[in-house]
Write a protein that holds these residues in place. Structure first.
Motif, PDB file in Angstrom:
ATOM      1  N   ALA A   5      36.900  39.350  35.264  1.00 46.70           N
ATOM      2  CA  ALA A   5      36.328  39.557  33.627  1.00 46.70           C
ATOM      3  C   ALA A   5      35.133  38.830  33.400  1.00 46.70           C
ATOM      4  N   THR A   6      34.692  37.875  34.333  1.00 49.01           N
ATOM      5  CA  THR A   6      33.426  37.176  33.992  1.00 49.01           C
ATOM      6  C   THR A   6      32.529  37.236  35.118  1.00 49.01           C
ATOM      7  N   GLY A   7      32.688  38.446  35.980  1.00 49.82           N
ATOM      8  CA  GLY A   7      31.707  39.014  36.861  1.00 49.82           C
ATOM      9  C   GLY A   7      31.715  38.213  38.068  1.00 49.82           C
ATOM     10  N   VAL A   8      32.245  37.137  38.485  1.00 51.22           N
ATOM     11  CA  VAL A   8      32.154  36.209  39.663  1.00 51.22           C
ATOM     12  C   VAL A   8      32.498  37.077  40.793  1.00 51.22           C
ATOM     13  N   ILE A   9      33.190  38.143  40.653  1.00 49.25           N
ATOM     14  CA  ILE A   9      33.511  38.875  41.955  1.00 49.25           C
ATOM     15  C   ILE A   9      33.217  40.530  41.249  1.00 49.25           C
ATOM     16  N   GLU A  10      32.799  41.164  42.380  1.00 49.63           N
ATOM     17  CA  GLU A  10      32.464  42.658  42.016  1.00 49.63           C
ATOM     18  C   GLU A  10      33.370  43.728  42.900  1.00 49.63           C
ATOM     19  N   GLY A  11      34.142  43.083  43.869  1.00 52.87           N
ATOM     20  CA  GLY A  11      34.932  43.837  44.663  1.00 52.87           C
ATOM     21  C   GLY A  11      35.829  43.033  45.386  1.00 52.87           C
ATOM     22  N   LEU A  12      36.915  43.393  46.079  1.00 50.89           N
ATOM     23  CA  LEU A  12      37.846  42.825  47.061  1.00 50.89           C
ATOM     24  C   LEU A  12      38.822  43.708  47.619  1.00 50.89           C
ATOM     25  N   ILE A  13      39.406  43.141  48.450  1.00 51.26           N
ATOM     26  CA  ILE A  13      40.189  43.682  49.384  1.00 51.26           C
ATOM     27  C   ILE A  13      41.824  43.167  49.195  1.00 51.26           C
ATOM     28  N   THR A  14      42.842  43.734  48.658  1.00 51.78           N
ATOM     29  CA  THR A  14      43.778  43.181  48.431  1.00 51.78           C
ATOM     30  C   THR A  14      45.158  44.253  48.215  1.00 51.78           C
ATOM     31  N   SER A  15      46.636  43.999  48.132  1.00 48.10           N
ATOM     32  CA  SER A  15      47.509  45.125  47.890  1.00 48.10           C
ATOM     33  C   SER A  15      47.347  45.810  46.623  1.00 48.10           C
ATOM     34  N   SER A  16      48.105  46.838  46.629  1.00 50.34           N
ATOM     35  CA  SER A  16      48.461  47.585  45.475  1.00 50.34           C
ATOM     36  C   SER A  16      49.181  46.809  44.480  1.00 50.34           C
ATOM     37  N   ALA A  17      50.086  45.896  44.987  1.00 57.92           N
ATOM     38  CA  ALA A  17      51.147  45.125  44.047  1.00 57.92           C
ATOM     39  C   ALA A  17      50.088  44.102  43.361  1.00 57.92           C
ATOM     40  N   THR A  18      49.490  43.474  43.996  1.00 55.16           N
ATOM     41  CA  THR A  18      48.257  42.393  43.569  1.00 55.16           C
ATOM     42  C   THR A  18      47.685  43.128  42.337  1.00 55.16           C
ATOM     43  N   GLY A  19      47.015  44.300  42.770  1.00 56.12           N
ATOM     44  CA  GLY A  19      46.183  45.147  41.771  1.00 56.12           C
ATOM     45  C   GLY A  19      46.862  45.333  40.622  1.00 56.12           C
ATOM     46  N   ALA A  20      48.146  45.976  40.682  1.00 58.33           N
ATOM     47  CA  ALA A  20      48.966  46.341  39.491  1.00 58.33           C
ATOM     48  C   ALA A  20      49.424  44.875  38.857  1.00 58.33           C
ATOM     49  N   ASP A  21      49.816  43.608  39.358  1.00 62.59           N
ATOM     50  CA  ASP A  21      50.090  42.667  38.666  1.00 62.59           C
ATOM     51  C   ASP A  21      49.054  41.883  37.875  1.00 62.59           C
ATOM     52  N   ASN A  22      47.963  42.202  38.648  1.00 63.63           N
ATOM     53  CA  ASN A  22      46.850  41.430  37.859  1.00 63.63           C
ATOM     54  C   ASN A  22      45.975  42.519  36.838  1.00 63.63           C
ATOM     55  N   LYS A  23      46.627  43.701  36.669  1.00 63.47           N
ATOM     56  CA  LYS A  23      45.946  44.829  35.959  1.00 63.47           C
ATOM     57  C   LYS A  23      44.512  44.790  36.257  1.00 63.47           C
ATOM     58  N   LEU A  24      44.423  44.973  37.480  1.00 63.59           N
ATOM     59  CA  LEU A  24      42.939  45.176  38.079  1.00 63.59           C
ATOM     60  C   LEU A  24      42.119  46.364  37.554  1.00 63.59           C
TER      61      LEU A  24
END
Length: 326
Positions: free
Chosen positions: A196-215
């Motif tokens: 949300a604050t732009g500290v990161i612009e991209g990442l590699i992680t699981s679909s579950a982490t993405g869904a859990d954190n509402k990426l």
């Protein structure tokens, strides 16, 4: 006389209940993931199974969401018996012992069947290492395959250059370096704020982490590269396990075996469900281009070669055993 007899009977019964209550062993199990995460739900069921199988002789309280210890602290807390059990993300401890990170090597195992074979090859050395560190491996469960999240299309390795890239392990940091990204270490609990604050612009992680954190609220693209399938290990303090009665110990290990099977099955389902949630949230699901696959394969070869050199004979033996099983 009847009143006195009743009083003595009640007192003895009360003392019996007190002794019974004191006989029950209480364990704390620390986890860093939210209670709704499939790993946490599996831990909760595991604790219930242990309670039932030991008839209440061993009660395990699951502390989810890093409420007891933060992720980097959990393994050490179990070693020191500050928590009798805990769950940790193995690849994050690769610098401590290289084989912890073998399931984070890019494109070594790209599907669940291969990931299971890799775990079987890794398991004897893993159990031995944890034993030396004063712990017992209860079980391990895979995350869904790791893929790329970004705000711009990623069609080649060059598209990752200069990107502020979230890392969670030595391997993800090295991948960032090799593609020219800017690695930033962020734990999962801090992920949403960092995006949300732009500290990161991209990442590699699981679909579950993405869904859990509402990426999908901050990221536009999910590029389904399925780079690797890392695992969480659930461990217990060795002395705490040895202090259990033989019956309780057997029940604990039986419940752990059930949790491992249940967790791997859940991971497969969660992967499909999570990708559907990402799509429903507005994220574009993209299959990797041939160029991106080729670029990442070169990175993967470099990372595996570097890992093998550091891991020595022990690491080579695990790799050889895995490759022979495929």
């Amino acid at each position: 006389m009847k009143r006195r007899t009743f009083f003595v009977t009640a007192l003895v019964a009360g003392l019996g209940l007190t002794v019974q209550a004191q006989a029950a062993t209480q364990w704390d199990l620390a986890s860093a993931y939210p209670a709704f995460n499939f790993h946490s739900q599996n831990l909760t069921q595991f604790a219930k199974d242990v309670d039932a199988a030991t008839q209440g002789d061993l009660k395990i309280t699951v502390h989810a969401g890093a409420s007891l210890f933060k992720m980097p602290e959990i393994k050490r807390a179990v070693q020191g018996n500050q928590a009798q059990a805990g769950e940790f993300f193995m690849v994050s401890f690769q610098n401590e012992w290289q084989p912890f990170g073998i399931d984070g090597l890019p494109f070594l195992a790209g599907n669940y069947d291969e990931a299971w074979k890799l775990y079987q090859a890794q398991k004897p050395a893993l159990q031995k290492k944890l034993d030396q560190q004063g712990m017992v491996l209860l079980y391990a469960v895979a995350w869904p395959p790791q893929s790329i999240y970004s705000n711009k299309p990623v069609n080649s390795g060059a598209d990752l250059k200069g990107m502020k890239w979230r890392v969670y392990s030595p391997t993800t940091a090295r991948i960032g370096e090799l593609v020219g990204a800017q690695p930033v270490t962020i734990q999962e609990a801090e992920l949403s704020q960092a995006l949300a604050t732009g500290v990161i612009e991209g990442l590699i992680t699981s679909s579950a982490t993405g869904a859990d954190n509402k990426l999908y609220e901050n990221m536009k693209y999910f590029t389904n590269v399925q780079a690797w399938i890392p695992k969480n290990a659930v461990v217990a303090n060795k002395k705490a396990v040895e202090a259990l009665s033989p019956a309780s110990r057997d029940a604990l290990l039986k419940a752990a075996a059930d949790a491992e099977k249940r967790g791997w099955e859940a991971s497969r389902k969660v992967d499909a469900d999570s990708i559907a949630k990402l799509k429903a949230g507005g994220m574009e699901i993209v299959e990797p281009s041939a160029q991106l696959k080729a670029d990442l394969a070169k990175v993967g070869d470099t990372v595996i070669q570097e890992w093998t050199a550091k891991a020595g004979d022990e690491g080579k033996q695990i790799l050889d055993t895995y490759r022979a099983s495929r």
